[in-house]
Design a protein around this motif. Sequence first.
Motif, PDB file in Angstrom:
ATOM      1  N   PHE A 230      11.745  23.093 -55.923  1.00  0.00           N
ATOM      2  CA  PHE A 230      12.349  22.029 -55.457  1.00  0.00           C
ATOM      3  C   PHE A 230      11.338  20.753 -56.033  1.00  0.00           C
ATOM      4  CE2 PHE A 230      12.005  19.374 -51.658  1.00  0.00           C
ATOM      5  CZ  PHE A 230      13.193  19.655 -51.411  1.00  0.00           C
ATOM      6  N   LEU A 231      10.462  20.986 -55.340  1.00  0.00           N
ATOM      7  CA  LEU A 231       9.157  20.112 -55.332  1.00  0.00           C
ATOM      8  C   LEU A 231       8.886  19.284 -56.819  1.00  0.00           C
ATOM      9  CD1 LEU A 231       6.009  21.677 -54.075  1.00  0.00           C
ATOM     10  CD2 LEU A 231       7.210  19.992 -53.157  1.00  0.00           C
ATOM     11  N   GLN A 232       9.236  20.584 -57.963  1.00  0.00           N
ATOM     12  CA  GLN A 232       9.475  19.288 -59.739  1.00  0.00           C
ATOM     13  C   GLN A 232      10.679  18.695 -59.995  1.00  0.00           C
ATOM     14  OE1 GLN A 232       8.609  23.468 -61.238  1.00  0.00           O
ATOM     15  NE2 GLN A 232       6.325  23.338 -61.116  1.00  0.00           N
ATOM     16  N   GLY A 233      11.707  19.135 -59.288  1.00  0.00           N
ATOM     17  CA  GLY A 233      12.751  18.044 -59.089  1.00  0.00           C
ATOM     18  C   GLY A 233      13.368  16.907 -58.983  1.00  0.00           C
ATOM     19  N   SER A 234      14.543  16.578 -59.276  1.00  0.00           N
ATOM     20  CA  SER A 234      14.877  15.166 -58.658  1.00  0.00           C
ATOM     21  C   SER A 234      14.151  15.023 -56.771  1.00  0.00           C
ATOM     22  CB  SER A 234      16.165  14.729 -59.237  1.00  0.00           C
ATOM     23  OG  SER A 234      17.151  15.039 -58.422  1.00  0.00           O
ATOM     24  N   GLU A 235      14.985  15.685 -56.567  1.00  0.00           N
ATOM     25  CA  GLU A 235      14.680  15.220 -54.852  1.00  0.00           C
ATOM     26  C   GLU A 235      13.425  15.601 -53.956  1.00  0.00           C
ATOM     27  OE1 GLU A 235      17.015  17.337 -50.673  1.00  0.00           O
ATOM     28  OE2 GLU A 235      17.515  17.836 -52.849  1.00  0.00           O
ATOM     29  N   GLY A 236      12.653  16.638 -54.962  1.00  0.00           N
ATOM     30  CA  GLY A 236      10.828  16.466 -54.546  1.00  0.00           C
ATOM     31  C   GLY A 236      10.503  15.128 -54.626  1.00  0.00           C
ATOM     32  N   GLU A 237      10.455  14.917 -55.829  1.00  0.00           N
ATOM     33  CA  GLU A 237       9.690  13.349 -56.295  1.00  0.00           C
ATOM     34  C   GLU A 237      10.534  12.195 -55.404  1.00  0.00           C
ATOM     35  OE1 GLU A 237      11.449  12.084 -60.307  1.00  0.00           O
ATOM     36  OE2 GLU A 237      10.470  13.917 -61.042  1.00  0.00           O
ATOM     37  N   GLU A 238      11.604  12.658 -54.429  1.00  0.00           N
ATOM     38  CA  GLU A 238      12.186  11.627 -53.343  1.00  0.00           C
ATOM     39  C   GLU A 238      11.201  11.184 -52.541  1.00  0.00           C
ATOM     40  OE1 GLU A 238      15.947  10.857 -53.355  1.00  0.00           O
ATOM     41  OE2 GLU A 238      16.241  10.758 -56.340  1.00  0.00           O
ATOM     42  N   LEU A 239      11.147  12.286 -52.136  1.00  0.00           N
ATOM     43  CA  LEU A 239       9.979  12.771 -50.516  1.00  0.00           C
ATOM     44  C   LEU A 239       8.098  11.885 -50.436  1.00  0.00           C
ATOM     45  CD1 LEU A 239       9.938  16.430 -50.865  1.00  0.00           C
ATOM     46  CD2 LEU A 239      12.148  15.484 -49.512  1.00  0.00           C
ATOM     47  N   ASN A 240       8.685  11.195 -48.992  1.00  0.00           N
ATOM     48  CA  ASN A 240       7.998  10.825 -48.639  1.00  0.00           C
ATOM     49  C   ASN A 240       6.566  11.504 -47.992  1.00  0.00           C
ATOM     50  OD1 ASN A 240       8.778  10.891 -46.562  1.00  0.00           O
ATOM     51  ND2 ASN A 240       9.701   9.252 -46.166  1.00  0.00           N
ATOM     52  N   LEU A 241       5.301  10.883 -47.769  1.00  0.00           N
ATOM     53  CA  LEU A 241       4.495  11.639 -46.879  1.00  0.00           C
ATOM     54  C   LEU A 241       4.730  12.263 -45.759  1.00  0.00           C
ATOM     55  CD1 LEU A 241       1.719  12.449 -46.943  1.00  0.00           C
ATOM     56  CD2 LEU A 241       0.902  10.172 -45.876  1.00  0.00           C
ATOM     57  N   ASP A 242       5.662  11.348 -45.153  1.00  0.00           N
ATOM     58  CA  ASP A 242       6.490  12.225 -44.070  1.00  0.00           C
ATOM     59  C   ASP A 242       6.733  13.026 -43.796  1.00  0.00           C
ATOM     60  OD1 ASP A 242       5.916  12.205 -41.058  1.00  0.00           O
ATOM     61  OD2 ASP A 242       8.181  11.533 -41.385  1.00  0.00           O
ATOM     62  N   ALA A 243       7.855  13.199 -45.507  1.00  0.00           N
ATOM     63  CA  ALA A 243       8.705  14.738 -45.736  1.00  0.00           C
ATOM     64  C   ALA A 243       7.966  15.721 -45.740  1.00  0.00           C
ATOM     65  CB  ALA A 243      10.360  14.124 -46.428  1.00  0.00           C
ATOM     66  N   LEU A 244       6.652  15.293 -47.025  1.00  0.00           N
ATOM     67  CA  LEU A 244       6.144  16.272 -47.808  1.00  0.00           C
ATOM     68  C   LEU A 244       4.656  17.181 -46.251  1.00  0.00           C
ATOM     69  CD1 LEU A 244       4.779  14.446 -51.086  1.00  0.00           C
ATOM     70  CD2 LEU A 244       6.177  16.084 -50.578  1.00  0.00           C
ATOM     71  N   LEU A 245       4.259  16.045 -45.276  1.00  0.00           N
ATOM     72  CA  LEU A 245       3.428  17.039 -44.282  1.00  0.00           C
ATOM     73  C   LEU A 245       4.979  17.930 -43.497  1.00  0.00           C
ATOM     74  CD1 LEU A 245       1.589  14.023 -43.367  1.00  0.00           C
ATOM     75  CD2 LEU A 245       1.256  15.880 -44.375  1.00  0.00           C
ATOM     76  N   ASP A 246       6.134  17.561 -43.350  1.00  0.00           N
ATOM     77  CA  ASP A 246       6.756  18.229 -42.757  1.00  0.00           C
ATOM     78  C   ASP A 246       6.856  19.557 -43.426  1.00  0.00           C
ATOM     79  OD1 ASP A 246       8.932  18.825 -40.229  1.00  0.00           O
ATOM     80  OD2 ASP A 246       9.849  18.635 -42.185  1.00  0.00           O
ATOM     81  N   ILE A 247       6.820  19.163 -44.392  1.00  0.00           N
ATOM     82  CA  ILE A 247       6.889  20.536 -45.224  1.00  0.00           C
ATOM     83  C   ILE A 247       5.792  21.632 -44.906  1.00  0.00           C
ATOM     84  CG2 ILE A 247       7.285  22.331 -47.551  1.00  0.00           C
ATOM     85  CD1 ILE A 247       9.171  19.615 -48.334  1.00  0.00           C
ATOM     86  N   ALA A 248       4.619  21.353 -44.830  1.00  0.00           N
ATOM     87  CA  ALA A 248       3.284  21.681 -45.022  1.00  0.00           C
ATOM     88  C   ALA A 248       3.421  22.362 -43.381  1.00  0.00           C
ATOM     89  CB  ALA A 248       2.573  20.399 -45.415  1.00  0.00           C
ATOM     90  N   GLY A 249       3.629  21.691 -42.374  1.00  0.00           N
ATOM     91  CA  GLY A 249       3.271  21.907 -41.435  1.00  0.00           C
ATOM     92  C   GLY A 249       4.930  22.911 -40.679  1.00  0.00           C
ATOM     93  N   GLN A 250       5.800  23.238 -41.372  1.00  0.00           N
ATOM     94  CA  GLN A 250       6.580  24.204 -41.054  1.00  0.00           C
ATOM     95  C   GLN A 250       5.839  25.562 -41.749  1.00  0.00           C
ATOM     96  OE1 GLN A 250      10.949  24.264 -42.048  1.00  0.00           O
ATOM     97  NE2 GLN A 250      10.835  22.065 -42.884  1.00  0.00           N
ATOM     98  N   ILE A 251       5.312  25.367 -43.020  1.00  0.00           N
ATOM     99  CA  ILE A 251       4.730  26.195 -43.256  1.00  0.00           C
ATOM    100  C   ILE A 251       3.553  27.397 -42.445  1.00  0.00           C
ATOM    101  CG2 ILE A 251       3.192  27.496 -45.538  1.00  0.00           C
ATOM    102  CD1 ILE A 251       4.829  25.725 -47.266  1.00  0.00           C
ATOM    103  N   VAL A 252       2.641  26.208 -42.193  1.00  0.00           N
ATOM    104  CA  VAL A 252       1.758  26.499 -41.504  1.00  0.00           C
ATOM    105  C   VAL A 252       2.104  27.265 -39.990  1.00  0.00           C
ATOM    106  CG1 VAL A 252       0.421  25.531 -39.439  1.00  0.00           C
ATOM    107  CG2 VAL A 252       0.278  24.524 -42.331  1.00  0.00           C
ATOM    108  N   ASP A 253       3.484  26.570 -39.936  1.00  0.00           N
ATOM    109  CA  ASP A 253       4.197  27.099 -38.123  1.00  0.00           C
ATOM    110  C   ASP A 253       4.293  28.828 -38.296  1.00  0.00           C
ATOM    111  OD1 ASP A 253       3.535  24.899 -36.363  1.00  0.00           O
ATOM    112  OD2 ASP A 253       5.720  24.479 -36.740  1.00  0.00           O
ATOM    113  N   GLY A 254       4.604  28.730 -39.580  1.00  0.00           N
ATOM    114  CA  GLY A 254       5.053  30.144 -39.949  1.00  0.00           C
ATOM    115  C   GLY A 254       3.782  31.011 -40.147  1.00  0.00           C
ATOM    116  N   MET A 255       3.103  30.971 -40.712  1.00  0.00           N
ATOM    117  CA  MET A 255       2.137  31.287 -41.278  1.00  0.00           C
ATOM    118  C   MET A 255       0.671  31.949 -39.857  1.00  0.00           C
ATOM    119  SD  MET A 255       1.588  32.545 -44.344  1.00  0.00           S
ATOM    120  CE  MET A 255       0.016  33.124 -43.906  1.00  0.00           C
ATOM    121  N   HIS A 256       0.728  30.253 -38.958  1.00  0.00           N
ATOM    122  CA  HIS A 256       0.322  30.850 -37.723  1.00  0.00           C
ATOM    123  C   HIS A 256       1.260  31.850 -36.838  1.00  0.00           C
ATOM    124  CE1 HIS A 256       0.069  29.959 -33.393  1.00  0.00           C
ATOM    125  NE2 HIS A 256      -1.348  30.078 -33.253  1.00  0.00           N
TER     126      HIS A 256
END
Length: 472
Positions: free
Chosen positions: A276-302
């Motif tokens: 997904f990150l390597q594809g066209s949709e991933g290229e269009e993600l802004n910082l806020d969207a990238l941090l949201d993905i990171a935050g969701q993963i952190v929530d699951g890992m917590h």
Amino acid sequence: MSHPTYRYVSQWDFKGSTRQELSFKAGDHFQALDRSGDWWLVEKLRADGSRTGEKGFVPNNYMAEEGTVEEQPWFFRDLSRTEAVNLLLKRGNTTGSFLIRVSDKQGFVYALSARSQNSVKHFRILQDEQGEYHLNASNFFVDLNKLIEFYKVKPLAKGLLLTSPCVKDEPTDTDLNPLPVDEWERPREEFELAQKLGSGNFSQVYEGYWLGRVKVRVAIKTINQDVTNQETFVRETTFLKTLRHRNLLSLYAVCSVGNPFYIITELLAKGDLLKFLQGSEGEELNLDALLDIAGQIVDGMHYLETKNCVHRDLAARNVLIGQNNICKIADFGLARFIKDDMYVSRSKEIPYKWTAPEALAYGRYTLKSDVWSFGILLYEIMSRGIIPYPGIQNSELLCYLKQGHRMAAPQNCSDKVYNVMLDCWMENPQKRPTFNDLKINIDNLANYEPSEESIKPPKSKGWIKKLRKPVI
């Protein structure tokens, strides 16, 4: 000893498709008899609250608890920032459309998201020691309804007034585990394999169908039957049966009779995060969207952290992504519950470039070794899928790390985000943050707007206290 009575009201119509399921209309009332799993056993109530004796299973995502904020049309409970943005920018919503979602971040309980022309602004809803809600130090409210009514006449930000709740899509019961009761083992004949999605060392993953109660699209992981693989199958399914979180992949059923074994899980439409990150949709993600993905993963890992569970294979390839960019951690084949704060393994079958130095050198795995792996995953997210340590071979990596070297920041990555990575890559595991710490750190990087009154001197709270009513 008396037990609490859980009463709910339905928010949409539902037509059951089996004798076990209870059909109902929006606004019907129920008493919950068993709330385990995705399908709850309930009894329908009359308008006066008396019991009808009519019992059956209902999908829990159609229910709202009586007398709580869940009944409100603007309340969306568990929703990520990206999901909120996607919903508010959909057709049917205009400037001023809004929703309130739950936040488990440090320091605030709820977040208010509001559409402002073609963008979405997010505001922290704080709560003081008296239980009053506020966006700033000027205005305090005894309940969320009062807060909303206030910002319909006073701007949240320049030119932004709240208008109407975000359009709420009706859920589908196929979002839930298709079994209304805890019946993991199912006959192979209920499942149909379709296209192949991927493969690993011991397994292959297919998109498929569950042909039981209704025809449901699922993911089916097949594992060829032998002694080693049977241990892997039992270990992975045992883990999935005990874990339940919106950012972890949900187990639906298993087939342990016949060859190959089947592990049936929910299907996420966009596949793994790396592609997904390597594809066209991933290229269009802004910082806020990238941090949201990171935050969701952190929530699951917590959540895993609270269960004393170490994943040992946290990487973008093992995170799945669905509609509205909801993220789910997957592939628990290497996961372990740990005792005495450590798990020791001498296995050479490890994801080398994602593994902490103490695990590479001595086979020592702790919750903090998963934190190291998250730092690598955060690098993958911010670089949009670049393979870690480019140009360095596995055989060179441990020496490279012991010499104090770390990867440079990805291109266009801010110092603040890079510092989170460096914290995760501390040589001493005890100096690395916990996933609870990372929840706070990642959220502090996200952009929340100040409200219009934030720069004005605070008012007295005395006039608000006279309006106190039960919070809804």
